[in-house]
Design a protein around this motif. Structure first.
Motif, PDB file in Angstrom:
ATOM      1  N   GLU A 221    -125.765 -13.072  33.681  1.00  0.00           N
ATOM      2  CA  GLU A 221    -126.767 -12.462  32.589  1.00  0.00           C
ATOM      3  C   GLU A 221    -125.962 -11.356  31.456  1.00  0.00           C
ATOM      4  O   GLU A 221    -125.749 -11.031  32.141  1.00  0.00           O
ATOM      5  CB  GLU A 221    -128.061 -11.896  33.530  1.00  0.00           C
ATOM      6  CG  GLU A 221    -129.042 -12.309  32.690  1.00  0.00           C
ATOM      7  CD  GLU A 221    -130.516 -11.978  32.574  1.00  0.00           C
ATOM      8  OE1 GLU A 221    -131.557 -11.205  31.921  1.00  0.00           O
ATOM      9  OE2 GLU A 221    -130.650 -11.507  34.301  1.00  0.00           O
TER      10      GLU A 221
ATOM     11  N   ILE B 206    -127.493 -13.808  23.421  1.00  0.00           N
ATOM     12  CA  ILE B 206    -128.646 -14.247  22.086  1.00  0.00           C
ATOM     13  C   ILE B 206    -128.186 -13.811  20.910  1.00  0.00           C
ATOM     14  O   ILE B 206    -128.953 -14.707  19.706  1.00  0.00           O
ATOM     15  CB  ILE B 206    -129.743 -12.787  22.741  1.00  0.00           C
ATOM     16  CG1 ILE B 206    -130.655 -14.274  24.748  1.00  0.00           C
ATOM     17  CG2 ILE B 206    -131.135 -13.468  21.690  1.00  0.00           C
ATOM     18  CD1 ILE B 206    -131.532 -13.419  24.956  1.00  0.00           C
TER      19      ILE B 206
ATOM     20  N   TYR C 221    -126.880 -20.561  26.571  1.00  0.00           N
ATOM     21  CA  TYR C 221    -127.933 -19.686  25.883  1.00  0.00           C
ATOM     22  C   TYR C 221    -128.128 -21.053  24.885  1.00  0.00           C
ATOM     23  O   TYR C 221    -126.775 -21.687  24.250  1.00  0.00           O
ATOM     24  CB  TYR C 221    -127.070 -18.464  25.267  1.00  0.00           C
ATOM     25  CG  TYR C 221    -127.187 -17.319  26.211  1.00  0.00           C
ATOM     26  CD1 TYR C 221    -128.706 -16.895  26.773  1.00  0.00           C
ATOM     27  CD2 TYR C 221    -126.122 -17.609  27.177  1.00  0.00           C
ATOM     28  CE1 TYR C 221    -128.312 -15.584  26.978  1.00  0.00           C
ATOM     29  CE2 TYR C 221    -126.327 -16.211  27.979  1.00  0.00           C
ATOM     30  CZ  TYR C 221    -126.762 -15.540  28.306  1.00  0.00           C
ATOM     31  OH  TYR C 221    -127.881 -14.549  29.204  1.00  0.00           O
TER      32      TYR C 221
ATOM     33  N   LYS D 117    -132.867 -18.259  27.066  1.00  0.00           N
ATOM     34  CA  LYS D 117    -131.327 -18.736  28.198  1.00  0.00           C
ATOM     35  C   LYS D 117    -131.935 -19.607  29.161  1.00  0.00           C
ATOM     36  O   LYS D 117    -133.101 -19.067  29.352  1.00  0.00           O
ATOM     37  CB  LYS D 117    -131.882 -17.067  28.209  1.00  0.00           C
ATOM     38  CG  LYS D 117    -130.834 -16.459  29.083  1.00  0.00           C
ATOM     39  CD  LYS D 117    -131.464 -14.682  29.612  1.00  0.00           C
ATOM     40  CE  LYS D 117    -132.925 -14.051  30.151  1.00  0.00           C
ATOM     41  NZ  LYS D 117    -132.403 -12.827  29.985  1.00  0.00           N
TER      42      LYS D 117
ATOM     43  N   TYR E  19    -136.360 -16.366  22.284  1.00  0.00           N
ATOM     44  CA  TYR E  19    -135.872 -15.073  21.696  1.00  0.00           C
ATOM     45  C   TYR E  19    -135.686 -15.584  19.972  1.00  0.00           C
ATOM     46  O   TYR E  19    -134.157 -16.403  19.531  1.00  0.00           O
ATOM     47  CB  TYR E  19    -135.277 -14.821  21.967  1.00  0.00           C
ATOM     48  CG  TYR E  19    -134.842 -14.249  23.633  1.00  0.00           C
ATOM     49  CD1 TYR E  19    -135.240 -13.188  23.352  1.00  0.00           C
ATOM     50  CD2 TYR E  19    -135.069 -15.079  24.120  1.00  0.00           C
ATOM     51  CE1 TYR E  19    -135.599 -12.817  25.196  1.00  0.00           C
ATOM     52  CE2 TYR E  19    -134.786 -14.727  25.376  1.00  0.00           C
ATOM     53  CZ  TYR E  19    -135.727 -13.706  25.778  1.00  0.00           C
ATOM     54  OH  TYR E  19    -135.422 -13.425  27.263  1.00  0.00           O
TER      55      TYR E  19
ATOM     56  N   ASP F 254    -127.538 -10.247  27.703  1.00  0.00           N
ATOM     57  CA  ASP F 254    -127.880 -10.792  26.848  1.00  0.00           C
ATOM     58  C   ASP F 254    -127.630 -10.231  25.445  1.00  0.00           C
ATOM     59  O   ASP F 254    -128.126 -11.089  24.402  1.00  0.00           O
ATOM     60  CB  ASP F 254    -129.039  -9.883  26.603  1.00  0.00           C
ATOM     61  CG  ASP F 254    -130.605 -10.280  28.034  1.00  0.00           C
ATOM     62  OD1 ASP F 254    -130.227 -11.066  28.374  1.00  0.00           O
ATOM     63  OD2 ASP F 254    -131.522  -9.440  27.975  1.00  0.00           O
ATOM     64  N   TRP F 255    -126.593 -10.460  25.308  1.00  0.00           N
ATOM     65  CA  TRP F 255    -125.587 -10.257  24.362  1.00  0.00           C
ATOM     66  C   TRP F 255    -125.703 -11.403  23.489  1.00  0.00           C
ATOM     67  O   TRP F 255    -125.403 -11.568  22.079  1.00  0.00           O
ATOM     68  CB  TRP F 255    -124.308  -9.163  24.225  1.00  0.00           C
ATOM     69  CG  TRP F 255    -123.090  -9.616  26.009  1.00  0.00           C
ATOM     70  CD1 TRP F 255    -123.867  -8.862  26.406  1.00  0.00           C
ATOM     71  CD2 TRP F 255    -122.319 -10.609  25.573  1.00  0.00           C
ATOM     72  NE1 TRP F 255    -122.979 -10.024  27.114  1.00  0.00           N
ATOM     73  CE2 TRP F 255    -121.759 -10.666  26.542  1.00  0.00           C
ATOM     74  CE3 TRP F 255    -122.108 -11.897  24.547  1.00  0.00           C
ATOM     75  CZ2 TRP F 255    -121.565 -11.891  27.183  1.00  0.00           C
ATOM     76  CZ3 TRP F 255    -121.727 -13.135  24.818  1.00  0.00           C
ATOM     77  CH2 TRP F 255    -121.219 -12.841  26.471  1.00  0.00           C
TER      78      TRP F 255
END
Length: 207
Positions: A97, A102, A66, A54, A28, A99-100
């Motif tokens: 999991e 990232i 991460y 990730k 990402y 994604d924040w």
């Protein structure tokens, strides 16, 4: 392949897979928008190749990991040096999991690149013991940089050594305690209480 490409490939395909296992669907990468939010005066196009992987839980780790990739690229040399590139990469762990995470690492990586380029005033680059305001919730409002527990503190690729710095979210009271004592003391309390350095938006304070 070039010296840069060899070093880059070794980090991502050999070292990272050995440490983290599956690196997910891909990297990402940073965007111009990330730097725009920081009012960057200039963005080196090479920075837009930096990003975050990730990694899902594995047989040896029950957390999501991460990890950044790019700051240790040897952009300016064709020979091995003591440290590869900036000599650091950042890692964060979560129970689920998230994604924040990232976005958090992308922001911190972009901030570090701007620090190195002198666009954030006369401040040193991010390193162990540093604390950066970045709110995840009403409970977690600061990111602390420390030595990892579940991962090696450093690794080496053909271009040089790289320090792996863990990012963990801390509460306002933990921040105040860290200022009075040290980041390492808060680190130890978090490990004792949570069993590791997992970042949880709703974690109860240990200070």
């Amino acid at each position: 392949m070039s010296f840069l490409e060899d070093s880059w490939k070794e980090r991502e395909e050999t070292i990272y897979r050995g440490i983290f296992g599956d690196l997910g669907p891909g990297i990402y990468t940073l965007s111009n928008e990330t730097f725009d939010r920081m009012n960057a005066k200039a963005v080196d196009p090479r920075w837009l190749t930096h990003g975050v992987f990730k990694s899902q839980p594995s047989e040896t780790r029950n957390t999501w990991a991460y990890v950044t990739s790019g700051m240790s690229n040897p952009w300016e040399t064709e020979e091995p040096e003591k440290f590869s590139g900036l000599g650091v990469e950042f890692v964060m762990e979560t129970d689920e999991e998230a994604d924040w995470a990232i976005g958090v690492l992308q922001t911190l990586m972009a901030y570090n690149l701007l620090l190195i380029s002198g666009q954030m005033g006369n401040f040193p680059p991010l390193y162990y013991g540093h604390r950066v305001p970045l709110a995840l919730s009403t409970s977690i409002k600061t990111m602390m940089f420390t030595h990892p527990v579940n991962f090696p503190e450093n690794f080496a690729i053909k271009s040089g050594a790289v320090n792996l710095i863990q990012v963990v979210g801390i509460t306002p009271s933990e921040l105040e305690a860290a200022k009075e004592t040290s980041s390492d003391e808060i680190r130890q309390k978090i490990i004792s209480n949570a069993g590791g350095l997992v970042t949880n938006k709703e974690r109860e304070s240990v200070a």
